[in-house]
Design a protein around this motif. Sequence first.
Motif, PDB file in Angstrom:
ATOM      1  N   ARG A  36       0.824  -1.212   0.000  1.00  0.00           N
ATOM      2  CA  ARG A  36       0.000   0.000   0.000  1.00  0.00           C
ATOM      3  C   ARG A  36       0.848   1.248   0.000  1.00  0.00           C
ATOM      4  NH1 ARG A  36      -2.464  -2.277   5.261  1.00  0.00           N
ATOM      5  NH2 ARG A  36      -0.211  -2.321   5.355  1.00  0.00           N
ATOM      6  N   GLN A  37       1.934   1.186   0.758  1.00  0.00           N
ATOM      7  CA  GLN A  37       2.751   2.390   0.940  1.00  0.00           C
ATOM      8  C   GLN A  37       4.218   2.011   0.833  1.00  0.00           C
ATOM      9  OE1 GLN A  37       1.566   4.299   4.714  1.00  0.00           O
ATOM     10  NE2 GLN A  37      -0.172   2.920   4.634  1.00  0.00           N
ATOM     11  N   VAL A  38       5.053   3.023   0.637  1.00  0.00           N
ATOM     12  CA  VAL A  38       6.494   2.775   0.501  1.00  0.00           C
ATOM     13  C   VAL A  38       7.029   2.109   1.767  1.00  0.00           C
ATOM     14  CG1 VAL A  38       8.733   3.913   0.235  1.00  0.00           C
ATOM     15  CG2 VAL A  38       6.797   4.647  -1.141  1.00  0.00           C
ATOM     16  N   LYS A  39       6.464   2.456   2.912  1.00  0.00           N
ATOM     17  CA  LYS A  39       6.991   1.886   4.170  1.00  0.00           C
ATOM     18  C   LYS A  39       6.781   0.365   4.258  1.00  0.00           C
ATOM     19  CE  LYS A  39       3.244   2.783   7.513  1.00  0.00           C
ATOM     20  NZ  LYS A  39       2.800   1.410   7.716  1.00  0.00           N
ATOM     21  N   ASP A  40       5.840  -0.161   3.492  1.00  0.00           N
ATOM     22  CA  ASP A  40       5.641  -1.622   3.480  1.00  0.00           C
ATOM     23  C   ASP A  40       6.831  -2.318   2.811  1.00  0.00           C
ATOM     24  OD1 ASP A  40       3.068  -1.249   4.443  1.00  0.00           O
ATOM     25  OD2 ASP A  40       2.095  -1.492   2.500  1.00  0.00           O
ATOM     26  N   PHE A  41       7.540  -1.566   1.991  1.00  0.00           N
ATOM     27  CA  PHE A  41       8.417  -2.207   1.026  1.00  0.00           C
ATOM     28  C   PHE A  41       9.673  -2.861   1.605  1.00  0.00           C
ATOM     29  CE2 PHE A  41      11.043  -2.754  -2.723  1.00  0.00           C
ATOM     30  CZ  PHE A  41      10.146  -3.501  -3.472  1.00  0.00           C
ATOM     31  N   GLU A  42      10.243  -2.253   2.662  1.00  0.00           N
ATOM     32  CA  GLU A  42      11.505  -2.779   3.182  1.00  0.00           C
ATOM     33  C   GLU A  42      11.351  -4.236   3.653  1.00  0.00           C
ATOM     34  OE1 GLU A  42      13.525   0.001   5.623  1.00  0.00           O
ATOM     35  OE2 GLU A  42      14.951  -1.533   6.303  1.00  0.00           O
ATOM     36  N   THR A  44       8.120 -13.379  -6.183  1.00  0.00           N
ATOM     37  CA  THR A  44       7.117 -12.593  -5.451  1.00  0.00           C
ATOM     38  C   THR A  44       6.618 -11.471  -6.352  1.00  0.00           C
ATOM     39  OG1 THR A  44       8.148 -13.114  -3.345  1.00  0.00           O
ATOM     40  CG2 THR A  44       6.691 -11.197  -3.382  1.00  0.00           C
ATOM     41  N   VAL A  45       5.305 -11.359  -6.402  1.00  0.00           N
ATOM     42  CA  VAL A  45       4.668 -10.331  -7.230  1.00  0.00           C
ATOM     43  C   VAL A  45       3.975  -9.342  -6.295  1.00  0.00           C
ATOM     44  CG1 VAL A  45       2.856  -9.953  -8.953  1.00  0.00           C
ATOM     45  CG2 VAL A  45       4.312 -11.977  -9.107  1.00  0.00           C
ATOM     46  N   PHE A  46       4.348  -8.085  -6.408  1.00  0.00           N
ATOM     47  CA  PHE A  46       3.733  -7.058  -5.565  1.00  0.00           C
ATOM     48  C   PHE A  46       2.610  -6.379  -6.334  1.00  0.00           C
ATOM     49  CE2 PHE A  46       8.186  -7.124  -3.972  1.00  0.00           C
ATOM     50  CZ  PHE A  46       7.889  -7.639  -2.717  1.00  0.00           C
ATOM     51  N   LEU A  47       1.457  -6.319  -5.705  1.00  0.00           N
ATOM     52  CA  LEU A  47       0.319  -5.678  -6.352  1.00  0.00           C
ATOM     53  C   LEU A  47      -0.189  -4.536  -5.468  1.00  0.00           C
ATOM     54  CD1 LEU A  47      -1.624  -8.837  -7.593  1.00  0.00           C
ATOM     55  CD2 LEU A  47      -0.157  -7.324  -8.922  1.00  0.00           C
ATOM     56  N   MET A  48      -0.543  -3.443  -6.107  1.00  0.00           N
ATOM     57  CA  MET A  48      -1.071  -2.294  -5.363  1.00  0.00           C
ATOM     58  C   MET A  48      -2.584  -2.320  -5.417  1.00  0.00           C
ATOM     59  SD  MET A  48       1.416   0.671  -6.673  1.00  0.00           S
ATOM     60  CE  MET A  48       1.510  -0.073  -8.287  1.00  0.00           C
ATOM     61  N   PRO A  49      -3.224  -2.243  -4.255  1.00  0.00           N
ATOM     62  CA  PRO A  49      -4.683  -2.185  -4.285  1.00  0.00           C
ATOM     63  C   PRO A  49      -5.146  -0.820  -4.763  1.00  0.00           C
ATOM     64  CG  PRO A  49      -3.910  -1.968  -2.037  1.00  0.00           C
ATOM     65  CD  PRO A  49      -2.701  -2.209  -2.901  1.00  0.00           C
ATOM     66  N   ASN A  50      -6.416  -0.704  -5.047  1.00  0.00           N
ATOM     67  CA  ASN A  50      -7.018   0.580  -5.388  1.00  0.00           C
ATOM     68  C   ASN A  50      -6.610   1.606  -4.320  1.00  0.00           C
ATOM     69  OD1 ASN A  50      -9.101   2.724  -5.378  1.00  0.00           O
ATOM     70  ND2 ASN A  50     -10.050   1.448  -6.938  1.00  0.00           N
ATOM     71  N   VAL A  51      -6.370   2.822  -4.766  1.00  0.00           N
ATOM     72  CA  VAL A  51      -5.864   3.862  -3.859  1.00  0.00           C
ATOM     73  C   VAL A  51      -6.812   4.089  -2.679  1.00  0.00           C
ATOM     74  CG1 VAL A  51      -6.835   5.848  -5.111  1.00  0.00           C
ATOM     75  CG2 VAL A  51      -4.647   6.086  -3.898  1.00  0.00           C
ATOM     76  N   LYS A  52      -8.091   3.782  -2.861  1.00  0.00           N
ATOM     77  CA  LYS A  52      -9.037   3.998  -1.753  1.00  0.00           C
ATOM     78  C   LYS A  52      -8.766   3.051  -0.576  1.00  0.00           C
ATOM     79  CE  LYS A  52     -12.810   1.201  -3.623  1.00  0.00           C
ATOM     80  NZ  LYS A  52     -14.000   1.172  -4.404  1.00  0.00           N
ATOM     81  N   TYR A  53      -7.936   2.018  -0.808  1.00  0.00           N
ATOM     82  CA  TYR A  53      -7.602   1.105   0.288  1.00  0.00           C
ATOM     83  C   TYR A  53      -6.207   1.361   0.861  1.00  0.00           C
ATOM     84  CZ  TYR A  53     -11.691  -1.374  -1.423  1.00  0.00           C
ATOM     85  OH  TYR A  53     -12.962  -1.688  -1.821  1.00  0.00           O
ATOM     86  N   THR A  54      -5.593   2.461   0.460  1.00  0.00           N
ATOM     87  CA  THR A  54      -4.222   2.742   0.890  1.00  0.00           C
ATOM     88  C   THR A  54      -4.084   2.730   2.411  1.00  0.00           C
ATOM     89  OG1 THR A  54      -3.904   4.044  -1.076  1.00  0.00           O
ATOM     90  CG2 THR A  54      -2.356   4.444   0.687  1.00  0.00           C
ATOM     91  N   TYR A  55      -5.076   3.233   3.092  1.00  0.00           N
ATOM     92  CA  TYR A  55      -4.973   3.308   4.556  1.00  0.00           C
ATOM     93  C   TYR A  55      -5.739   2.182   5.258  1.00  0.00           C
ATOM     94  CZ  TYR A  55      -9.501   5.626   4.033  1.00  0.00           C
ATOM     95  OH  TYR A  55     -10.796   5.907   3.700  1.00  0.00           O
TER      96      TYR A  55
END
Length: 166
Positions: free
Chosen positions: A92-98, A116-127
């Motif tokens: 969801r966020q850059v902080k998840d990435f490490e 491993t495949v990273f997928l970003m959810p819809n921006v409305k689920y960012t938080y």
Amino acid sequence: MTRKAIYPGTFDPFTNGHLDVLERALNIFDHVDVVLAENSQKQTLFTVDERVEMVREVVRGFSNVSVDVLHSGLLADYARQAGASAIVRGVRQVKDFEYEFQMSLLNRHLYPEVTTVFLMPNVKYTYVASTIIREVSMLGGDVSKFVHPFVLDELNRKRIGREGQS
Ligand code: PNS
């Protein structure tokens, strides 16, 4: 050839953000196995059986999704035994990435055939994260926009059970 992925997590509980990632994964893979880690390092609100029941309910309409539990051991070994070519993780966020980066490279070290495949959810689920959903819900806040109705009922049941204890 069937392209199979696993989508692991604690899912305490499974949110609409998780569902969004799962649906994106289904656009890429033929089959996705949602794998709930039983012995996650985390203290969970729901038991593994409760978490499995919730995910099963949410994915009821999908014919190409299975739900399983990693009772113990390594995810990389599970992926190998399941014949999965990919591990799906939502970011969801850059902080998840490490943390995700570390896990991904370690899993690749343990089982080189898995990507491993990273997928970003819809921006409305960012938080939307399970942690915040649990907290808000246990304090009586409305989280109905962020979880499936069955999950909402389970959260409410948990809250009422806790209130009864105190
Ligand atoms: O939803 P989460 O809590 O971020 O998921 C973390 C999970 C369950 C994917 C991770 O803890 C995991 O893979 N656990 C299984 C044990 C394992 O293989 N650990 C080493 C990972 S490199």
